[in-house]
Enzyme design. Structure first.
Site, PDB file in Angstrom:
ATOM      1  N   ASP A   8       0.767  -1.036  -0.032  1.00  0.00           N
ATOM      2  CA  ASP A   8      -0.053  -0.001   0.086  1.00  0.00           C
ATOM      3  C   ASP A   8       0.893   1.264  -0.130  1.00  0.00           C
ATOM      4  O   ASP A   8       1.940   1.012  -0.233  1.00  0.00           O
ATOM      5  CB  ASP A   8      -1.020  -0.093   1.199  1.00  0.00           C
ATOM      6  N   CYS A  65       3.259  -3.337   4.040  1.00  0.00           N
ATOM      7  CA  CYS A  65       2.257  -1.905   4.440  1.00  0.00           C
ATOM      8  C   CYS A  65       2.885  -1.288   5.727  1.00  0.00           C
ATOM      9  O   CYS A  65       3.880  -1.522   5.800  1.00  0.00           O
ATOM     10  CB  CYS A  65       0.674  -2.483   4.730  1.00  0.00           C
ATOM     11  N   HIS A  98       7.915 -24.264   9.975  1.00  0.00           N
ATOM     12  CA  HIS A  98       6.921 -25.017  10.821  1.00  0.00           C
ATOM     13  C   HIS A  98       5.468 -25.007  10.205  1.00  0.00           C
ATOM     14  O   HIS A  98       4.391 -25.853  10.530  1.00  0.00           O
ATOM     15  CB  HIS A  98       6.964 -24.532  12.216  1.00  0.00           C
TER      16      HIS A  98
END
Length: 148
Positions: A8, A65, A98
């Site tokens: 953004d 962002c 993981h």
């Protein structure tokens, strides 16, 4: 790998440096915007990046962002996306190893350029550790998506 990236307006200043790191590691980049510092809505950018990852057009995605939080919330609304906010190197690699995270979200107002480079490198160099425990847990995440 082919990496889909988006940001953004708050992440716009950092995106170019992140793209340079991705390319420097030998990966292909698809830049899905924003392409100016004008305000945009991060869910629109997250939708574009996550569509590429969910469809297999991109191997992984990155969203930049202000804090990484809004991007992660938006990304995790998409089926097949496992997004994590990563502000430390351990989280950047262990989230892949993981949890088979396929979208990393970075907060440009939280981390600096040097740390962002380390985060990108750790995320892209990590591989899912497909032990029985990790596969079982990721399968349970997919089940949660089905519950709505």
């Amino acid at each position: 790998m082919r990496i889909a990236i988006g940001c953004d307006h708050a992440g716009y200043p950092m995106k170019a440096a992140v793209i340079d790191v991705i390319r420097g590691l030998g990966h292909e980049v698809e830049d899905l915007g924003t392409h100016t510092p004008a305000p945009v809505d991060f869910p629109d950018i997250a939708r574009a990046v996550c569509s590429r990852v969910a469809s297999g057009t991109a191997s992984r995605g990155m969203l930049v962002c202000g804090t990484g939080v809004g991007a992660a919330i938006a990304a995790n609304k998409r089926r097949g996306i496992r997004a994590a906010v990563c502000h430390d190197v351990h989280s950047a690699h262990q989230s892949v190893e993981h949890d088979d995270v396929n979208v990393m979200c970075i907060g440009a107002q939280i981390v600096g350029a040097w740390l962002a480079r380390d985060l990108v490198r750790a995320f892209l160099e990590a591989r899912f550790d497909a032990t029985e425990d990790h596969r079982r847990r990721v399968a349970k995440l997919a089940e949660l998506e089905q519950e709505g």
